[in-house]
Design a protein around this motif. Sequence first.
Motif, mmCIF file in Angstrom:
data_model
loop_
_atom_site.group_PDB
_atom_site.id
_atom_site.type_symbol
_atom_site.label_atom_id
_atom_site.label_comp_id
_atom_site.label_asym_id
_atom_site.label_seq_id
_atom_site.Cartn_x
_atom_site.Cartn_y
_atom_site.Cartn_z
ATOM 1 N N ALA A 1 0.834 -1.203 0.000
ATOM 2 C CA ALA A 1 0.000 0.000 0.000
ATOM 3 C C ALA A 1 0.868 1.252 0.000
ATOM 4 C CB ALA A 1 -0.926 -0.005 1.215
ATOM 5 N N ALA A 2 2.031 1.178 0.666
ATOM 6 C CA ALA A 2 2.921 2.338 0.720
ATOM 7 C C ALA A 2 3.474 2.664 -0.665
ATOM 8 C CB ALA A 2 4.065 2.081 1.707
ATOM 9 N N TYR A 3 4.015 1.652 -1.365
ATOM 10 C CA TYR A 3 4.564 1.967 -2.684
ATOM 11 C C TYR A 3 3.445 2.324 -3.663
ATOM 12 C CZ TYR A 3 3.763 -2.969 -4.218
ATOM 13 O OH TYR A 3 3.227 -4.183 -4.544
ATOM 14 N N PHE A 4 2.267 1.754 -3.480
ATOM 15 C CA PHE A 4 1.132 2.142 -4.316
ATOM 16 C C PHE A 4 0.846 3.627 -4.148
ATOM 17 C CE2 PHE A 4 -3.399 2.903 -4.921
ATOM 18 C CZ PHE A 4 -3.637 2.294 -6.136
ATOM 19 N N ASN A 5 0.920 4.103 -2.926
ATOM 20 C CA ASN A 5 0.597 5.501 -2.678
ATOM 21 C C ASN A 5 1.774 6.430 -2.945
ATOM 22 O OD1 ASN A 5 -2.281 5.850 -1.577
ATOM 23 N ND2 ASN A 5 -1.545 3.990 -0.587
ATOM 24 N N VAL A 6 3.020 5.922 -2.886
ATOM 25 C CA VAL A 6 4.149 6.706 -3.393
ATOM 26 C C VAL A 6 3.915 6.986 -4.877
ATOM 27 C CG1 VAL A 6 6.589 6.599 -3.996
ATOM 28 C CG2 VAL A 6 5.854 5.941 -1.707
ATOM 29 N N ALA A 7 3.521 5.924 -5.593
ATOM 30 C CA ALA A 7 3.219 6.096 -7.014
ATOM 31 C C ALA A 7 2.017 7.009 -7.210
ATOM 32 C CB ALA A 7 2.950 4.732 -7.645
ATOM 33 N N PHE B 1 -4.411 13.691 -1.630
ATOM 34 C CA PHE B 1 -5.156 12.510 -1.187
ATOM 35 C C PHE B 1 -4.215 11.310 -1.057
ATOM 36 C CE2 PHE B 1 -7.635 8.685 -1.954
ATOM 37 C CZ PHE B 1 -8.751 8.871 -1.144
ATOM 38 N N ALA B 2 -3.353 11.125 -2.047
ATOM 39 C CA ALA B 2 -2.434 9.992 -2.032
ATOM 40 C C ALA B 2 -1.394 10.114 -0.927
ATOM 41 C CB ALA B 2 -1.746 9.868 -3.383
ATOM 42 N N ALA B 3 -0.961 11.339 -0.611
ATOM 43 C CA ALA B 3 0.025 11.532 0.453
ATOM 44 C C ALA B 3 -0.544 11.086 1.797
ATOM 45 C CB ALA B 3 0.449 12.999 0.521
ATOM 46 N N GLY B 4 -1.802 11.413 2.062
ATOM 47 C CA GLY B 4 -2.440 10.936 3.282
ATOM 48 C C GLY B 4 -2.527 9.428 3.305
ATOM 49 N N SER B 5 -2.845 8.829 2.160
ATOM 50 C CA SER B 5 -2.900 7.372 2.069
ATOM 51 C C SER B 5 -1.533 6.751 2.325
ATOM 52 C CB SER B 5 -3.413 6.955 0.686
ATOM 53 O OG SER B 5 -4.696 7.482 0.444
ATOM 54 N N LEU B 6 -0.485 7.420 1.840
ATOM 55 C CA LEU B 6 0.874 6.914 2.044
ATOM 56 C C LEU B 6 1.229 6.867 3.528
ATOM 57 C CD1 LEU B 6 3.636 6.054 0.959
ATOM 58 C CD2 LEU B 6 4.206 8.477 0.701
ATOM 59 N N LEU B 7 0.882 7.923 4.261
ATOM 60 C CA LEU B 7 1.141 7.932 5.712
ATOM 61 C C LEU B 7 0.396 6.802 6.407
ATOM 62 C CD1 LEU B 7 1.017 11.768 6.494
ATOM 63 C CD2 LEU B 7 3.033 10.293 6.336
#
Length: 425
Positions: free
Chosen positions: A156-162, A273-279
Motif C-alpha cells: 500500500a505504501a509503494y502504491f501511494n508513493v506512485a 489525497f495519495a500523500a495521506g494514504s501513504l502515511l
Amino acid sequence: MTDAFWRKTLGITFRSLSVRNFRLFAAGQVASVTGTWMMVVAQDWLVLDLTGDSGTALATVTALQFTPMLLFTLYGGRLADRYDKRTLLIGANAVSGLLALLLAVLVLGGTARLWQLYVFALGLGLVNAFEVPARMAFVSELVGTQLLPNASALSAAYFNVARVLGPALAGLLISGTGTGPVMLLNAASYLATVVALCRMRPAELLRGAPPTERARVIDGLTHLRSRPDLLMPLGLVAVIGLFGLNFQLTLPLIAKTVFHADAAAFGLLTSAFAAGSLLAAFAGTARRGRPPARAVTGSALAFGVLETAAGWAPGFRSALVLLALTGFASLYFAQAANHRIQLGSDPQYRGRVLAIYTLILQGSVPIGALFVGLLTEHLGARSGLYVGGLISLAAALAAAGAGRIGGGRDDSAPATPRPAAGRRP
C-alpha cells in the motif's frame, strides 16, 4: 532519538524487503503503478477535453473500467487458487502493456476518439479482473504468513508513493506536452513488472500444497457464509466502496468545476489525497497480526466524517488538507479490512476470498460512478464527496451498533495456514 532507535524502526518498517522476491515485486510495482496513475490523470483530462467537462462521460469511462470486476473477478480468484500466480501475473501485465501502447499511438497520432477510450477502459478492466486477485494472493507466497501484514502495508505504501508521484508528474507533462507522452510512459511501465516477475526465483516462493480437488467459486462463498467475522468488514467495504470511494470521478470534477484549476492543480489535489494514504500505509507496517473489528469500524467512522468535511471545503488549500486526511482514513480502513479478511481466511480459499473482496471493493465502482455522476450533474461536484461521506458514516455507525449488540466479540480466530510445500527454514 538515537541511531539505534531509527535502525530498529526502519528494520521493523521494511522487514519484508529482506526477501529478494518481494524486493523485485515491489520495484516492478512502483514503476508500473506510477505509470498507471499518470495514465488515470491523462485519461480523465482527455475525456473532459473531448466532452466539454461531462461528468457523465467521465463516469462512463470509470464504469467501463470496473464493470468486468463484477463479471469476472470471482473466476479470476478461482484461477489464482488453481494455477501458478506468477505466470498469470506475467501474462496479465504483458496484455495491459499492449493495450496501453495501442491507445498511446492513437493519442499521439491525434486520432483518439471517446469511443476508443471506452474500449480501452473496458479492456483494461477485463485484464484487471484476473490480475488483481492473483496479485493480492501472490504476496503471501512471496513472504509467508508472518510477514504478510508488513508486506501488505508496504505494498500500500509503494502504491501511494506512485499515487503521489504519478498525478504530479502527469499534471506537469500534460501541461507541457499533452496527454500522449504520458500514455506512452504508462505503456512502458508495464515492462518493469514483467521483468521483475521473470527475474524471481520460483524455488523461493512459499507455495502451499497443490489443490487436491477442483477449485470452485461456490466453495469460497460457502467458506465466507460460515464466517461472520469476515462478513462484517466485507459489508462495510461494499457500502463505502459503492458510495464513498469515487475519488477518480469526484476529484477531477471538483478541480475543474469548483476551483477552476488547471491540470497541474488537479495533480496536486490527487497527490494530497495519495500523500495521506501513504502515511496510513506506513502506519500499517507496524501491524503484526490480524486487526480487531473495532479497528475496521473506527477507521470507517473517521473516513465518513472526513470525506463529508472535504465536500464542504471552502477553498483550494483547505481542500488539500482535508483530502490528505481523507486519504489517510480511506487507506487505513481499506487496509484494516483487507488484513482482517485475508488473515482470517483459510489459505486454500484465499484467492477466492480475496477475489470476493476485490469484487466488492472495485466491482462496486461502476454502480457508484454512475450514481455519483448523476448526483454531481444535478447537485454539483461537491455532492459526490459529502453525500458519499454521509452514507459511509451511517454504514460505520450501523456496523458499530451491530457489533455492540453481538457482544463485540471476535467470531473466529485467524485461520492457521497449512504447511507450505518447499518452505525454507
